[in-house]
Design a protein around this motif. Structure first.
Motif, PDB file in Angstrom:
ATOM      1  N   LYS A 133     -11.648 -11.564  -0.597  1.00  0.00           N
ATOM      2  CA  LYS A 133     -11.368 -10.607   0.481  1.00  0.00           C
ATOM      3  C   LYS A 133     -11.058  -9.228  -0.094  1.00  0.00           C
ATOM      4  O   LYS A 133     -11.581  -8.222   0.392  1.00  0.00           O
ATOM      5  CB  LYS A 133     -10.198 -11.100   1.322  1.00  0.00           C
ATOM      6  CG  LYS A 133      -9.779 -10.140   2.430  1.00  0.00           C
ATOM      7  CD  LYS A 133      -8.603 -10.662   3.206  1.00  0.00           C
ATOM      8  CE  LYS A 133      -7.342 -10.504   2.381  1.00  0.00           C
ATOM      9  NZ  LYS A 133      -6.121 -10.782   3.143  1.00  0.00           N
ATOM     10  N   HIS A 134     -10.241  -9.189  -1.146  1.00  0.00           N
ATOM     11  CA  HIS A 134      -9.904  -7.897  -1.757  1.00  0.00           C
ATOM     12  C   HIS A 134     -11.123  -7.240  -2.402  1.00  0.00           C
ATOM     13  O   HIS A 134     -11.325  -6.029  -2.285  1.00  0.00           O
ATOM     14  CB  HIS A 134      -8.785  -8.067  -2.780  1.00  0.00           C
ATOM     15  CG  HIS A 134      -7.454  -8.342  -2.156  1.00  0.00           C
ATOM     16  ND1 HIS A 134      -6.739  -7.391  -1.475  1.00  0.00           N
ATOM     17  CD2 HIS A 134      -6.722  -9.478  -2.084  1.00  0.00           C
ATOM     18  CE1 HIS A 134      -5.617  -7.913  -1.024  1.00  0.00           C
ATOM     19  NE2 HIS A 134      -5.591  -9.191  -1.372  1.00  0.00           N
ATOM     20  N   ASP A 194       0.808  -1.209   0.000  1.00  0.00           N
ATOM     21  CA  ASP A 194       0.000   0.000   0.000  1.00  0.00           C
ATOM     22  C   ASP A 194       0.848   1.268   0.000  1.00  0.00           C
ATOM     23  O   ASP A 194       0.314   2.366   0.077  1.00  0.00           O
ATOM     24  CB  ASP A 194      -0.926   0.020   1.229  1.00  0.00           C
ATOM     25  CG  ASP A 194      -1.880  -1.162   1.216  1.00  0.00           C
ATOM     26  OD1 ASP A 194      -2.305  -1.553   0.110  1.00  0.00           O
ATOM     27  OD2 ASP A 194      -2.185  -1.687   2.287  1.00  0.00           O
ATOM     28  N   ARG A 199      -8.654 -15.233  -0.899  1.00  0.00           N
ATOM     29  CA  ARG A 199      -7.887 -13.980  -0.870  1.00  0.00           C
ATOM     30  C   ARG A 199      -8.405 -12.990  -1.900  1.00  0.00           C
ATOM     31  O   ARG A 199      -8.475 -11.786  -1.641  1.00  0.00           O
ATOM     32  CB  ARG A 199      -6.403 -14.266  -1.085  1.00  0.00           C
ATOM     33  CG  ARG A 199      -5.787 -14.909   0.127  1.00  0.00           C
ATOM     34  CD  ARG A 199      -4.356 -15.382  -0.111  1.00  0.00           C
ATOM     35  NE  ARG A 199      -3.836 -15.868   1.137  1.00  0.00           N
ATOM     36  CZ  ARG A 199      -3.168 -15.142   2.013  1.00  0.00           C
ATOM     37  NH1 ARG A 199      -2.908 -13.884   1.763  1.00  0.00           N
ATOM     38  NH2 ARG A 199      -2.753 -15.659   3.139  1.00  0.00           N
ATOM     39  N   ARG A 216     -13.415  -5.957   0.455  1.00  0.00           N
ATOM     40  CA  ARG A 216     -12.858  -4.766   1.108  1.00  0.00           C
ATOM     41  C   ARG A 216     -13.017  -3.530   0.228  1.00  0.00           C
ATOM     42  O   ARG A 216     -13.343  -2.444   0.726  1.00  0.00           O
ATOM     43  CB  ARG A 216     -11.393  -4.981   1.454  1.00  0.00           C
ATOM     44  CG  ARG A 216     -11.208  -5.822   2.670  1.00  0.00           C
ATOM     45  CD  ARG A 216      -9.757  -5.854   3.080  1.00  0.00           C
ATOM     46  NE  ARG A 216      -9.616  -6.645   4.303  1.00  0.00           N
ATOM     47  CZ  ARG A 216      -8.467  -7.050   4.779  1.00  0.00           C
ATOM     48  NH1 ARG A 216      -7.347  -6.720   4.187  1.00  0.00           N
ATOM     49  NH2 ARG A 216      -8.432  -7.759   5.882  1.00  0.00           N
ATOM     50  N   ALA A 217     -12.786  -3.689  -1.066  1.00  0.00           N
ATOM     51  CA  ALA A 217     -12.950  -2.549  -1.981  1.00  0.00           C
ATOM     52  C   ALA A 217     -14.411  -2.100  -1.998  1.00  0.00           C
ATOM     53  O   ALA A 217     -14.688  -0.886  -2.006  1.00  0.00           O
ATOM     54  CB  ALA A 217     -12.481  -2.924  -3.388  1.00  0.00           C
TER      55      ALA A 217
END
Length: 153
Positions: free
Chosen positions: A141-142, A46, A138, A145-146
């Motif tokens: 999850k991304h 990040d 995974r 979250r977005a």
């Protein structure tokens, strides 16, 4: 103590042989594409802005070292781990255990795709299925979250 050392040496030789056998039967895989700058320089994916430190020669040497390590992982370490899973020396039971096992063996989770490919070469269907589920979890999850970031408080 001598027997322990002999056992360690025998295990190392067996792992090397398994890695060589898997490398010989390895299908044609596209070349490994890494963001070497991210691996060599960034502490966090990040990180908004950063620069590699050092001279151009040092930076080039760091990039080359990262590429060599990646090649070693994909040609030797990953096939050896898959073979050990196939031989039931290592038995990951779920995604968390698989990630822990990979980390213990020095493999970053970014190599899950390579683990899946190696599990196809040295048939290890349960490992392939477990790694695919971890990739899917995974990725989900991304995405989630977005989506949550877009919805606000």
């Amino acid at each position: 103590r001598l027997k322990e050392l002999e056992q360690v040496a025998a295990n190392a030789a067996a792992n090397e042989a398994a890695g060589e056998a898997a490398a010989k039967t390895k299908p044609e895989v596209p070349p490994l594409e890494l963001n070497v700058d991210a691996v060599a320089g960034a502490r966090s994916p990040d990180a908004a802005c950063w620069k590699l430190a050092g001279t151009e020669a040092e930076i080039a040497a760091d990039r080359k070292a990262v590429e060599e390590v990646a090649e070693f992982l994909t040609s030797r370490v990953i096939p050896s781990v898959v073979q050990r899973c196939r031989d039931m020396e290592l038995l990951p039971m779920d995604g968390a255990h698989l990630v822990e096992l990979l980390h213990q063996e020095g493999i970053n989770v970014r190599y899950l795709g390579r683990v899946i490919e190696a599990a196809e070469v040295a048939p290890a269907p349960y490992l392939k299925q477990l790694a695919r589920r971890e990739v899917l979890a995974r990725a989900a999850k991304h995405v989630f979250r977005a989506a949550l970031r877009r919805t606000g408080p």
